[in-house]
Design an enzyme around this catalytic site. Structure first.
Site, PDB file in Angstrom:
ATOM      1  CD  GLU A 305      -2.981  -1.099   2.276  1.00 24.23           C
ATOM      2  OE1 GLU A 305      -2.679  -0.572   3.357  1.00 24.23           O
ATOM      3  OE2 GLU A 305      -4.091  -1.594   2.028  1.00 24.23           O
ATOM      4  CG  ASP A 382      -7.620  -5.072   4.633  1.00 23.01           C
ATOM      5  OD1 ASP A 382      -7.355  -5.099   5.844  1.00 23.01           O
ATOM      6  OD2 ASP A 382      -7.504  -4.058   3.937  1.00 23.01           O
ATOM      7  CD  GLU A 410     -10.033  -0.262   7.839  1.00 21.99           C
ATOM      8  OE1 GLU A 410      -9.123  -0.857   8.438  1.00 21.99           O
ATOM      9  OE2 GLU A 410      -9.885   0.269   6.725  1.00 21.99           O
TER      10      GLU A 410
HETATM   11  C1  BDP Z   1      -6.353  -1.487   5.702  1.00 18.29           C
HETATM   12  C2  BDP Z   1      -6.622  -0.135   6.282  1.00 18.29           C
HETATM   13  C3  BDP Z   1      -5.390   0.748   6.234  1.00 18.29           C
HETATM   14  C4  BDP Z   1      -4.219   0.019   6.891  1.00 18.29           C
HETATM   15  C5  BDP Z   1      -4.035  -1.345   6.255  1.00 18.29           C
HETATM   16  C6  BDP Z   1      -2.954  -2.164   6.948  1.00 18.29           C
HETATM   17  O1  BDP Z   1      -7.671   0.488   5.566  1.00 18.29           O
HETATM   18  O2  BDP Z   1      -5.688   1.948   6.906  1.00 18.29           O
HETATM   19  O3  BDP Z   1      -3.061   0.774   6.753  1.00 18.29           O
HETATM   20  O4  BDP Z   1      -5.234  -2.068   6.345  1.00 18.29           O
HETATM   21  O5  BDP Z   1      -3.315  -3.091   7.653  1.00 18.29           O
HETATM   22  O6  BDP Z   1      -7.458  -2.308   5.936  1.00 18.29           O
HETATM   23  O7  BDP Z   1      -1.785  -1.895   6.773  1.00 18.29           O
END
Ligand code: BDP
Length: 718
Positions: A305, A382, A410
């Site tokens: 990411e 996720d 979340e």
């Molecule tokens: C996702 C979240 C993000 C996190 C990412 C993670 O939206 O904010 O940075 O996971 O786990 O689900 O690194």
């Protein structure tokens, strides 16, 4: 006049009796026990007998016992060296000559476990809380108090208990500006501005709460890290927090930024194999350990990411992880390296996002140092409400693996919904990976049963903020509690843990206990029903990345897997993602017989049906209903369950203090509104593909266009 005074006095007294509670005390309320229990307990806790030598942890244990027994037994419990009937003797063989003299079988208690035993000393009936290390004494004290909090007898005790996992950490996604990524409980608890000079009392209160459930570490900053956390200025602040946590056995950890040598070190590269880069990290690690000798280690999110990582320098994940591991090893530090990685392939991506972690990380099995733990989210995607367990568990026999669980919600209700994540922890831990024969559950893999050397752990993404009640809502506290208790024992049951939490949080009235446990147990399945039934997932990716509310139609992101349409694949022929052998074949990542069973639509558990298959709208499920009918049935069932929870809760009026009662009531109203919103938006959208009428006279509250026009993060009016 005297009459007026007595009326006032009466009012005052009744106000104190129905003392409003704001949740700040969590599950450590230590309210006086009922009269009949006073009689039972008082005889078993008349005095506290500590050892001759002291330490901050032993002091904390003693103070906790004074506080807990004093509160619950409504009497002073003096600390003395004189043993009498009912004494509670605490310590280790090193701190207490009396305990040393008893020659207790402490071997099975290990480094952090404890022994609680009823015995006779100098002719007196006493209770011993003993351990090999001070921290075990503290854990034993909390366990002893928990027995009283949950109304268990104190006589004839013979308990030895020890955590099954070694590293039990919270991951705080806290930014240095005070915001918390995916936090729904206010701002960060860490007040960087006033550290290290000002020690907010909440730092040690936080560590105490963690200790009460056995959590022994906290990664202080976000995995999407800022290099600044590694500057000298911040390390001093981190050291101050470490000092506050230390008596409670909570170590600090950090999430370093891979490019820190460039960003704050003035180097031209952060290549992990470059000698200057290594030297920079070595100096940094030494600087940290000089100030924080018990520093836990590093948690790393790399090449995921948009975060920098070893691949940016042509190096591999193991090159990156092992560089840190080598530098931490002399200090007994650990690297938790996240398997939550997926590449950025651009717009024309043809891969299955769910298969990425396995595809990228599995080839490194056996290539990580002994002090590296690979930390993988509980499911392959996720943190969705329901995913199958990640196939990486059971695919890396030569790697230490830890599960990363969401505690913050979340994708599972955020600030508003009552949804008890303990259900998910149990479901995942009890999943059989079939990797090492029948019964090789995720729990056993996490416990290191199949691994040598053994370094075990678990991580939970924290739901703690600076809200007065710590977690944003009273029921969110249950999730922090459950995470800790499952970290201690991955084979525990969500119901038992929920029962403990309920008794400690709301008291032992059997009516209250039955009602609240019932709510806890149904809450998560209800959430799955009204948000992600039948294995659907990611129906809430919105253009502002808030993940709140339904956005099933969203498909405009830079990459396809950052939109909802990619995941549910609704079209006129059916619904769901074909991961079977006829589709992406990601099911092949699972061990036999799972890969065969889940590749066949008829033998796939219905809970995961649309995760693995694209299913025709008219396909008949076990219930006899078509997919389209079943989908509606599950959405409605989810809402009906929320309504049941509302009813159950309203039946507790007068049995719960007014403040917490009102807060939960209001949250349930929000939850109902949001659940209806999810159902109505989802079914209106799916109906455009199913091309069939709704069943049973149901009609969504608003037309689809209305839901589509709502801005992110905005619930529809009631
Ligand atoms: C996702 C979240 C993000 C996190 C990412 C993670 O939206 O904010 O940075 O996971 O786990 O689900 O690194």
């Amino acid at each position: 006049m005297p009459r007026l005074i007595s009326v006032c006095l009466l009012l005052l007294m009744s106000a104190t009796a129905a003392r409003a509670e704001d949740g700040h005390e969590l599950w450590l309320r230590y309210q006086p026990v009922e009269e009949q229990w006073q009689t039972v307990y008082r005889g078993s806790a008349t005095t506290i007998v500590p050892g001759e030598s002291r330490s901050p942890t032993l002091d904390a244990a003693q103070a906790e016992l004074v506080r807990g027994l004093g509160g619950m037994l409504a009497q002073d419990v003096p600390v003395t060296q004189i043993v009498t009937d009912g004494s509670v003797l605490i310590g280790t063989p090193r701190s207490s000559s009396k305990i040393a003299g008893l020659k207790l079988p402490l071997a099975t208690a290990g480094e952090e476990g404890y022994l609680i035993r009823s015995t006779i000393l100098y002719g007196h009936a006493i209770t011993i809380i003993a351990a090999n290390k001070d921290i075990g004494v503290l854990y034993g004290v909390f366990a002893f108090l928990r027995r009283i909090q949950t109304r268990h007898p104190l006589d004839h005790l013979d308990i030895t208990d020890a955590p099954k996992l070694m590293v039990r950490v919270l991951n705080h996604w806290d930014n240095l500006d005070g915001s918390v990524e995916r936090g729904y409980a206010g701002a960060s608890l860490w007040r960087w501005q006033t550290l290290p000079a000002y020690r907010d009392p909440r730092y040690s209160e936080y560590a105490r709460a963690n200790a009460s459930i056995g959590i022994n570490g906290a990664v202080l900053n976000n995995v999407n890290s800022s290099a600044d956390i590694l500057t000298g200025e911040y390390i001093e602040k981190v050291a101050a927090l470490a000092e506050e946590f230390r008596p409670w056995g909570v170590r600090v950890w950090l999430a370093p930024r891979f490019t820190a040598p460039e960003e704050i070190g003035g180097l031209k590269t952060a290549d992990p194999l470059n000698p200057e880069v290594r030297a920079w990290w070595q100096a940094k690690v030494e600087e940290i350990y000089r100030q924080i000798p018990d520093f836990g280690g590093f948690l790393i999110k790399a090449n995921s990411e948009g975060q920098p990582g070893p691949q940016d320098y042509g190096r591999s994940h193991s090159d990156g992880a092992n560089m840190y591991a080598d530098l931490l090893a002399p200090h007994h530090g650990i690297v938790m390296y996240r398997a939550f990685v997926y590449d950025d392939p651009g717009k024309d991506w043809k891969l299955d996002r769910v298969a990425e972690a396995y595809r990228i990380i599995k080839p490194f099995d056996g290539k990580f140092r002994d002090n590296v733990i690979v930390q993988e989210k509980e499911g392959p995607l996720d943190f969705q409400a329901r995913e199958p367990f990640s196939p990486l568990f059971g695919a890396m026999p030569h790697t230490q693996m830890a599960v990363e669980f969401p505690i913050t919600k979340e994708y599972t209700g955020q600030s508003s919904d009552l949804s008890s994540t303990g259900f998910m922890y149990e479901e995942i831990y009890q999943s059989d990976t079939c990797a090492y024969g029948k019964g090789s559950t995720v729990a056993r893999i996490a416990e290191g049963v199949y691994n040598h050397p053994k370094l075990t752990g678990v991580a939970g993404v924290a739901n703690v903020g600076n809200d007065r009640n710590w977690n944003g809502s009273i029921f969110n506290q249950a999730n922090w509690y459950a995470f800790g208790r499952f970290a201690w024992d991955p084979d525990a049951s969500a119901r038992t843990i929920g029962g403990e939490w309920t008794r400690m949080t709301f008291g032992n009235d059997p009516v209250v206990v039955a009602a609240v446990v019932d709510m806890l147990m149904k809450s998560f399945p209800a959430l799955i029903d009204y948000q992600q039934p039948l294995g659907l997932n990611f129906l809430d990716i919105d253009r502002a990345n808030t993940h709140y509310g339904p956005w099933l139609w969203y498909n405009e992101a830079r990459r396809p897997d950052w939109g909802d349409v990619y995941f549910h694949r609704a079209n006129e022929t059916g619904l769901g993602f074909d991961r079977s052998a006829t589709g992406y074949n990601s099911v092949a990542q699972y061990n036999p017989p799972l890969k065969e069973l889940w590749s066949d639509v008829r033998t796939t558990p219905e809970e995961l049906l649309l995760w693995f298959h694209h299913v025709p709208w008219v396909y008949k499920l076990k219930s006899g209903r078509s997919l389209w009918e079943e989908l509606q049935f599950r959405y409605h069932r989810g809402i009906a369950t929320v309504e049941e929870m509302q009813k159950t809760w309203s039946g507790l009026k007068g049995k719960i203090d007014d403040e917490r009662f009102a807060a939960v009531t209001q949250f349930l109203v929000m939850q109902h509104r949001d659940a209806v919103w999810f159902r109505d938006a989802a079914l209106s959208y799916f109906a455009t593909f199913a091309k069939q009428p709704f069943s049973g006279g149901y009609k969504p509250k608003y037309p689809l266009a209305f839901y589509k026009a709502l801005p992110p993060n905005a619930a529809p009016p009631d």
